[in-house]
Scaffold this motif. Structure first.
Motif, PDB file in Angstrom:
ATOM      1  N   THR A  48       0.683  -1.400   0.389  1.00 49.46           N
ATOM      2  CA  THR A  48      -0.172   0.027   0.275  1.00 49.46           C
ATOM      3  C   THR A  48       0.607   1.679   0.171  1.00 49.46           C
ATOM      4  N   ILE A  49       1.554   1.257   0.179  1.00 48.11           N
ATOM      5  CA  ILE A  49       3.277   1.995   0.372  1.00 48.11           C
ATOM      6  C   ILE A  49       3.192   2.793  -1.065  1.00 48.11           C
ATOM      7  N   ASP A  50       3.226   4.167  -1.451  1.00 47.04           N
ATOM      8  CA  ASP A  50       4.112   4.886  -2.586  1.00 47.04           C
ATOM      9  C   ASP A  50       5.314   4.959  -3.021  1.00 47.04           C
ATOM     10  N   ILE A  51       5.334   3.988  -3.383  1.00 49.91           N
ATOM     11  CA  ILE A  51       7.380   3.535  -3.434  1.00 49.91           C
ATOM     12  C   ILE A  51       7.975   4.274  -4.368  1.00 49.91           C
ATOM     13  N   ASN A  52       7.181   5.154  -4.989  1.00 48.29           N
ATOM     14  CA  ASN A  52       7.964   6.038  -6.220  1.00 48.29           C
ATOM     15  C   ASN A  52       8.297   7.517  -5.062  1.00 48.29           C
ATOM     16  N   ALA A  53       7.761   7.287  -3.638  1.00 44.03           N
ATOM     17  CA  ALA A  53       7.667   8.190  -2.680  1.00 44.03           C
ATOM     18  C   ALA A  53       8.843   7.755  -2.097  1.00 44.03           C
ATOM     19  N   LEU A  54       9.361   7.342  -1.899  1.00 41.94           N
ATOM     20  CA  LEU A  54       9.995   6.741  -0.641  1.00 41.94           C
ATOM     21  C   LEU A  54      11.766   7.388  -1.555  1.00 41.94           C
ATOM     22  N   PRO A  55      12.968   7.879  -0.782  1.00 46.36           N
ATOM     23  CA  PRO A  55      13.763   8.204  -0.895  1.00 46.36           C
ATOM     24  C   PRO A  55      14.584   6.872  -1.635  1.00 46.36           C
ATOM     25  N   VAL A  56      15.305   7.487  -3.372  1.00 50.60           N
ATOM     26  CA  VAL A  56      16.237   6.963  -4.030  1.00 50.60           C
ATOM     27  C   VAL A  56      17.548   6.911  -2.987  1.00 50.60           C
ATOM     28  N   VAL A  57      18.159   5.535  -3.499  1.00 50.34           N
ATOM     29  CA  VAL A  57      19.352   5.316  -2.513  1.00 50.34           C
ATOM     30  C   VAL A  57      20.128   5.277  -3.652  1.00 50.34           C
ATOM     31  N   THR A  58      21.267   6.443  -3.623  1.00 50.60           N
ATOM     32  CA  THR A  58      21.714   5.628  -5.470  1.00 50.60           C
ATOM     33  C   THR A  58      23.118   5.278  -5.102  1.00 50.60           C
ATOM     34  N   ASP A  59      24.038   4.913  -4.122  1.00 54.21           N
ATOM     35  CA  ASP A  59      24.566   4.360  -3.614  1.00 54.21           C
ATOM     36  C   ASP A  59      24.465   3.391  -3.073  1.00 54.21           C
ATOM     37  N   PRO A  60      23.586   2.105  -2.413  1.00 56.79           N
ATOM     38  CA  PRO A  60      23.359   1.530  -1.498  1.00 56.79           C
ATOM     39  C   PRO A  60      24.998   1.007  -0.983  1.00 56.79           C
ATOM     40  N   GLY A  61      26.251   0.761  -2.017  1.00 58.50           N
ATOM     41  CA  GLY A  61      26.760  -0.101  -0.853  1.00 58.50           C
ATOM     42  C   GLY A  61      26.538  -1.706  -0.923  1.00 58.50           C
ATOM     43  N   ARG A  62      26.658  -2.207   0.419  1.00 61.80           N
ATOM     44  CA  ARG A  62      26.495  -3.314   0.458  1.00 61.80           C
ATOM     45  C   ARG A  62      25.713  -4.182   0.793  1.00 61.80           C
ATOM     46  N   ILE A  63      25.427  -5.163  -0.006  1.00 60.37           N
ATOM     47  CA  ILE A  63      23.893  -5.626   0.390  1.00 60.37           C
ATOM     48  C   ILE A  63      24.049  -6.429   1.430  1.00 60.37           C
ATOM     49  N   GLY A  64      23.315  -6.763   2.445  1.00 62.00           N
ATOM     50  CA  GLY A  64      23.050  -7.708   3.278  1.00 62.00           C
ATOM     51  C   GLY A  64      22.186  -8.874   2.446  1.00 62.00           C
ATOM     52  N   SER A  65      22.257 -10.059   3.597  1.00 62.40           N
ATOM     53  CA  SER A  65      21.744 -10.902   3.532  1.00 62.40           C
ATOM     54  C   SER A  65      20.006 -10.453   3.258  1.00 62.40           C
ATOM     55  N   CYS A  66      18.898 -10.782   2.747  1.00 62.70           N
ATOM     56  CA  CYS A  66      17.772 -10.469   2.550  1.00 62.70           C
ATOM     57  C   CYS A  66      16.602 -10.995   3.517  1.00 62.70           C
ATOM     58  N   LEU A  67      17.135 -10.975   5.038  1.00 65.26           N
ATOM     59  CA  LEU A  67      16.631 -10.814   5.724  1.00 65.26           C
ATOM     60  C   LEU A  67      17.678 -10.933   7.699  1.00 65.26           C
ATOM     61  N   SER A  68      17.416 -10.624   8.566  1.00 61.42           N
ATOM     62  CA  SER A  68      18.573  -9.945   9.380  1.00 61.42           C
ATOM     63  C   SER A  68      18.781 -10.951  10.227  1.00 61.42           C
ATOM     64  N   SER A  69      17.602 -11.590  10.580  1.00 65.87           N
ATOM     65  CA  SER A  69      17.457 -12.898  11.221  1.00 65.87           C
ATOM     66  C   SER A  69      16.870 -13.801  11.000  1.00 65.87           C
ATOM     67  N   VAL A  70      16.240 -15.098  10.854  1.00 58.66           N
ATOM     68  CA  VAL A  70      15.559 -15.943  10.974  1.00 58.66           C
ATOM     69  C   VAL A  70      15.661 -17.349  11.779  1.00 58.66           C
ATOM     70  N   PRO A  71      13.870 -17.444  12.638  1.00 56.05           N
ATOM     71  CA  PRO A  71      13.606 -18.039  13.273  1.00 56.05           C
ATOM     72  C   PRO A  71      14.013 -19.695  13.490  1.00 56.05           C
ATOM     73  N   ASN A  72      14.349 -19.655  12.336  1.00 64.37           N
ATOM     74  CA  ASN A  72      14.879 -21.548  11.704  1.00 64.37           C
ATOM     75  C   ASN A  72      15.462 -21.284  10.222  1.00 64.37           C
ATOM     76  N   PHE A  73      16.374 -22.117  10.293  1.00 69.93           N
ATOM     77  CA  PHE A  73      17.506 -22.463   8.961  1.00 69.93           C
ATOM     78  C   PHE A  73      17.310 -23.329   9.092  1.00 69.93           C
ATOM     79  N   PHE A  74      16.773 -23.939   7.513  1.00 72.20           N
ATOM     80  CA  PHE A  74      16.117 -25.959   7.881  1.00 72.20           C
ATOM     81  C   PHE A  74      16.743 -25.889   5.679  1.00 72.20           C
ATOM     82  N   CYS A  75      17.039 -26.892   6.335  1.00 73.35           N
ATOM     83  CA  CYS A  75      17.476 -27.284   4.218  1.00 73.35           C
ATOM     84  C   CYS A  75      16.772 -28.195   4.797  1.00 73.35           C
ATOM     85  N   ILE A  76      16.895 -29.469   3.034  1.00 74.29           N
ATOM     86  CA  ILE A  76      16.331 -30.452   2.459  1.00 74.29           C
ATOM     87  C   ILE A  76      18.263 -30.654   2.045  1.00 74.29           C
TER      88      ILE A  76
END
Length: 281
Positions: A48-76
């Protein structure tokens, strides 16, 4: 939506990609991406947020994990037929479930640190599934309704820890930086069919893994439903759904990670990663 986290380790902000491929700063609305913040209701609020109204990040630099933490990290495990074959194992009759320590989570382009006593570090491109609703006793028919989105994962492994030191596989899966995740959490509505995505990994520029999620033995539907019959899955849980053939353990002769090796990891539509292996100090 493509959601991400950018900035130095421990100081990441939340961002979202706009239609032009620019990063917009979402942190005033969503301070963090984890747990309830990636529940389906929370994602609906972001829409519902107007994305185009948010500030543009011209140089985001380092990209972190898309989640800051996880309750569980499962694998198959062994979820592609050719990978099971190269591992010298029969295709499983039921999904093999194990875990990574949540402290393994790292950014998609961060260095992968080879543990001090490591002898057999290995790579594994995987489709990651992020849970968006509490799931317990979920049918296969409804299973995808519990998925918030998908991401690229490199399930970095240490095979001697995993298979030669006794105990469970988690020992070989959990060293710090062994869980590069992201760059994006791509919401399920933008991914469509999770069983038709190309998965690739290059080692020092040479393609060593190149497959498609259509070759998975157990589909995302089957995995989520199956796991929910044994445990409660929670918003923000990650499931790494298995890797195709082409891992170092399956090569003849075997080839394991050495300092200076570069891994380029990608799942179609979910973004690419690039990690350099370095020795632990």
């Amino acid at each position: 939506m493509k959601l991400l986290r950018f900035g130095p380790v421990g100081q990441e902000k939340t961002g979202i990609m706009d239609a032009d491929g620019q990063v917009r700063d979402l942190s005033a609305h969503v301070p963090d991406l984890s747990g309830p913040a990636v529940a389906l209701e929370a994602l609906d609020k972001i829409r519902t947020i107007d994305i185009n109204a948010l500030p543009v990040v011209t140089d985001p630099g380092r990209i972190g994990s898309c989640l800051s933490s996880v309750p569980n990290f499962f694998c198959i495990g062994l979820n592609y037929a050719l990978h099971a074959k190269e591992s010298g194992m029969d295709a499983p009759a039921e999904p093999i479930i194990f875990s990574k320590a949540t402290s393994a989570l790292s950014g998609p382009n961060d260095d992968v640190i080879i543990p001090r006593t490591s002898e057999k570090g290995d790579w594994e491109v995987e489709l990651g599934v992020v849970i968006g609703r509490t799931a317990l006793y979920v049918s296969e028919k409804d299973a995808l309704d519990y998925v918030a989105g998908y991401c690229t994962i490199n399930d970095v492994s240490e095979r001697s820890f995993q298979t030669e030191r006794g105990g469970q596989w988690i020992k070989g899966k959990s060293a710090p930086t062994f869980g590069p995740t992201g760059p994006y959490l791509v919401t399920a509505d933008e991914v469509g069919d999770p069983q038709n995505l190309r998965v690739t990994l290059k080692l020092n520029g040479d393609t060593v893994q190149d497959s498609n999620t259509s070759d998975m033995i157990f589909s995302v539907r089957e995995i989520v439903s199956y796991m929910s019959s044994f445990m409660e899955l929670r918003p923000g849980d990650i499931i790494a759904t298995g890797t195709p053939s082409g891992v170092g353990m399956g090569m003849k002769p075997q080839r394991f990670l050495r300092p200076g090796d570069v891994m380029e990891v990608e799942v179609e539509g979910l973004g690419a990663q690039k990690q350099t292996a370095v020795a632990a100090k």
